[in-house]
Design an enzyme around this catalytic site. Structure first.
Site, PDB file in Angstrom:
ATOM      1  N   GLY A  13       0.840  -1.188   0.000  1.00 33.44           N
ATOM      2  CA  GLY A  13       0.000   0.000   0.000  1.00 33.44           C
ATOM      3  C   GLY A  13       0.876   1.239   0.000  1.00 33.44           C
ATOM      4  O   GLY A  13       1.985   1.241  -0.530  1.00 33.44           O
ATOM      5  N   MET A  15       2.511   2.457   2.380  1.00 34.81           N
ATOM      6  CA  MET A  15       3.711   2.308   3.202  1.00 34.81           C
ATOM      7  C   MET A  15       4.559   1.102   2.821  1.00 34.81           C
ATOM      8  O   MET A  15       5.770   1.098   3.046  1.00 34.81           O
ATOM      9  CB  MET A  15       3.308   2.201   4.682  1.00 34.81           C
ATOM     10  CG  MET A  15       2.606   3.436   5.211  1.00 34.81           C
ATOM     11  SD  MET A  15       2.022   3.270   6.900  1.00 34.81           S
ATOM     12  CE  MET A  15       3.576   3.239   7.805  1.00 34.81           C
ATOM     13  N   SER A 124       3.274   3.861  12.856  1.00 35.30           N
ATOM     14  CA  SER A 124       2.955   5.261  12.599  1.00 35.30           C
ATOM     15  C   SER A 124       4.115   5.932  11.879  1.00 35.30           C
ATOM     16  O   SER A 124       5.272   5.551  12.058  1.00 35.30           O
ATOM     17  CB  SER A 124       2.674   5.996  13.918  1.00 35.30           C
ATOM     18  OG  SER A 124       2.341   7.350  13.677  1.00 35.30           O
ATOM     19  N   GLY A 126       3.491   7.169   8.403  1.00 34.94           N
ATOM     20  CA  GLY A 126       3.123   7.309   7.010  1.00 34.94           C
ATOM     21  C   GLY A 126       4.176   6.771   6.061  1.00 34.94           C
ATOM     22  O   GLY A 126       5.164   6.151   6.482  1.00 34.94           O
ATOM     23  N   LYS A 174      -1.876   1.787  18.939  1.00 35.71           N
ATOM     24  CA  LYS A 174      -1.921   2.505  17.653  1.00 35.71           C
ATOM     25  C   LYS A 174      -3.313   3.077  17.406  1.00 35.71           C
ATOM     26  O   LYS A 174      -3.458   4.189  16.873  1.00 35.71           O
ATOM     27  CB  LYS A 174      -1.526   1.561  16.518  1.00 35.71           C
ATOM     28  CG  LYS A 174      -1.607   2.183  15.108  1.00 35.71           C
ATOM     29  CD  LYS A 174      -0.761   3.447  14.999  1.00 35.71           C
ATOM     30  CE  LYS A 174      -0.519   3.878  13.567  1.00 35.71           C
ATOM     31  NZ  LYS A 174      -1.715   4.110  12.758  1.00 35.71           N
ATOM     32  N   HIS A 177      -3.600   6.140  19.441  1.00 33.88           N
ATOM     33  CA  HIS A 177      -2.752   7.132  18.764  1.00 33.88           C
ATOM     34  C   HIS A 177      -3.535   7.832  17.663  1.00 33.88           C
ATOM     35  O   HIS A 177      -3.519   9.054  17.537  1.00 33.88           O
ATOM     36  CB  HIS A 177      -1.516   6.430  18.199  1.00 33.88           C
ATOM     37  CG  HIS A 177      -0.794   7.169  17.114  1.00 33.88           C
ATOM     38  ND1 HIS A 177      -1.268   7.239  15.818  1.00 33.88           N
ATOM     39  CD2 HIS A 177       0.378   7.849  17.116  1.00 33.88           C
ATOM     40  CE1 HIS A 177      -0.434   7.937  15.076  1.00 33.88           C
ATOM     41  NE2 HIS A 177       0.575   8.316  15.832  1.00 33.88           N
ATOM     42  N   ASN A 178      -4.253   7.053  16.855  1.00 32.96           N
ATOM     43  CA  ASN A 178      -4.995   7.646  15.750  1.00 32.96           C
ATOM     44  C   ASN A 178      -6.177   8.470  16.242  1.00 32.96           C
ATOM     45  O   ASN A 178      -6.526   9.487  15.636  1.00 32.96           O
ATOM     46  CB  ASN A 178      -5.454   6.554  14.785  1.00 32.96           C
ATOM     47  CG  ASN A 178      -4.326   6.055  13.911  1.00 32.96           C
ATOM     48  OD1 ASN A 178      -3.173   6.049  14.330  1.00 32.96           O
ATOM     49  ND2 ASN A 178      -4.641   5.629  12.719  1.00 32.96           N
ATOM     50  N   GLU A 181      -4.736  11.664  17.272  1.00 31.40           N
ATOM     51  CA  GLU A 181      -4.406  12.369  16.032  1.00 31.40           C
ATOM     52  C   GLU A 181      -5.623  13.127  15.495  1.00 31.40           C
ATOM     53  O   GLU A 181      -5.511  14.273  15.050  1.00 31.40           O
ATOM     54  CB  GLU A 181      -3.908  11.336  15.018  1.00 31.40           C
ATOM     55  CG  GLU A 181      -3.621  11.826  13.629  1.00 31.40           C
ATOM     56  CD  GLU A 181      -3.323  10.646  12.713  1.00 31.40           C
ATOM     57  OE1 GLU A 181      -4.112  10.417  11.779  1.00 31.40           O
ATOM     58  OE2 GLU A 181      -2.315   9.949  12.943  1.00 31.40           O
ATOM     59  N   TYR A 182      -6.802  12.495  15.552  1.00 33.72           N
ATOM     60  CA  TYR A 182      -8.022  13.154  15.084  1.00 33.72           C
ATOM     61  C   TYR A 182      -8.236  14.462  15.843  1.00 33.72           C
ATOM     62  O   TYR A 182      -8.533  15.504  15.257  1.00 33.72           O
ATOM     63  CB  TYR A 182      -9.238  12.248  15.316  1.00 33.72           C
ATOM     64  CG  TYR A 182      -9.535  11.247  14.231  1.00 33.72           C
ATOM     65  CD1 TYR A 182      -8.536  10.465  13.664  1.00 33.72           C
ATOM     66  CD2 TYR A 182     -10.839  11.044  13.791  1.00 33.72           C
ATOM     67  CE1 TYR A 182      -8.821   9.526  12.693  1.00 33.72           C
ATOM     68  CE2 TYR A 182     -11.137  10.103  12.810  1.00 33.72           C
ATOM     69  CZ  TYR A 182     -10.118   9.350  12.264  1.00 33.72           C
ATOM     70  OH  TYR A 182     -10.401   8.416  11.303  1.00 33.72           O
TER      71      TYR A 182
END
Length: 302
Positions: A13, A15, A124, A126, A174, A177-178, A181-182
């Site tokens: 994908g 990454m 994490s 990207g 994770k 974490h996301n 992030e939002y």
């Protein structure tokens, strides 16, 4: 450079290709498989060994095998089902995608019954982090983590990997974490919308650069916003004001409800993204621009 372990890698994908390139640069022999033949041809130019099937991939690896999955969580179950008959006791599967943590707990239990080890690794950083060094959060048996610790160390920035706990813990950390992030992205987007509509005719590029020199909100996110302004102008005309969400924010809110923990900031930032599909805005443009900068998500106006 001395050769390190030979491992399998499934999925290219945003990454995957960069991570395989890093593995090869670090001295790992990497046997790769993806449904996308063009992606396979491209990664082979870096020195990866292409496999035309999962069976070929498994047969190319020495025992005990190590296989890293980097595929969308919706596809993990089908790939694991196809892969399991090809594996033997002592092999290790590492899921580096964003799978729901409860699914990772279940997969670990099922694989353990067959003597196959499983690690859930939240990654994490990207596509850029995949190439230059990511941040990796690992769950599973500690002895299995220790056995493969050099692999996580080589894929990470300095100090950017760690053992989080039993199976599911890596993907849980994770996921949270996301969710965080939002909320952080939402605050930045709302703040810059206020700056843009202020009576002072502010230079948003200059403000974003200034914020990233010693201020309390200095961060990668602010730096990525500066880069977006440089590329697309402060009006972000090419960027959509409708913001997608990839699942982890929703999972965070659902998990918070299960655990009885209020998360109003994360919940409202998720709702904003959902509502933005019908009500695009400049705040949405900033969020979309950030998503493109760090994750290369498709955010351009159609």
């Amino acid at each position: 450079m001395n050769k390190k372990m030979k491992l399998g890698y499934i999925g290219f994908g945003k990454m995957g290709s960069n991570m395989v390139a890093r593995l090869i640069a670090c001295g790992y022999e990497t046997v790769v498989f993806a449904r996308d033949e063009k992606a396979m041809e491209e990664i082979a130019k870096y020195g990866a060994i292409p496999a035309n099937s999962l069976q070929t991939l498994a047969s190319e690896l020495p025992s005990p095998r190590v296989i890293w999955l980097m595929i969308p969580y919706e596809a993990v179950e089908a790939v694991v089902d196809e892969l399991m008959p090809l594996l033997q006791k002592g092999d290790t599967v590492i899921d580096g995608g964003n799978s729901p943590y409860k699914e990772s707990i279940r997969r670990s239990t099922e694989m353990d019954k067959k003597g196959i080890e499983f690690l859930d690794a939240g990654v994490s950083g990207g596509p850029g982090g995949a190439r230059s060094g990511a941040c990796i959060m690992v769950g599973g048996k500690k002895e299995v983590f220790k056995k493969h610790e050099d692999l996580f160390k080589d894929l990470s920035v300095k100090g950017g990997y760690g053992y989080m706990g039993k199976s599911g813990a890596g993907h849980f950390v994770k996921m949270i974490h996301n969710g965080i992030e939002y909320g952080m992205m939402q605050a930045i987007a709302e703040g810059f919308t206020l700056l843009k509509t202020s009576p002072f005719n502010l230079d948003l590029l200059k403000v974003s650069e200034l914020y990233n020199h010693g201020s309390v909100i200095e961060s990668g996110l602010v730096g990525w916003l500066k880069r977006a302004f440089e590329e697309y102008g402060e009006d972000l005309n090419k960027i959509s004001g409708s913001v997608s969400h990839s699942g982890e924010g929703l999972w965070t809110v659902e998990t918070a409800m299960e655990l009885g923990v209020p998360v109003p900031i994360i919940e409202k930032s998720l709702k904003f993204r959902i509502d933005s599909q019908e009500s695009p805005s400049y705040t949405g443009k900033v969020l979309s621009a950030l998503r493109h900068q760090f994750g290369r998500h498709e955010v351009f106006k159609k």
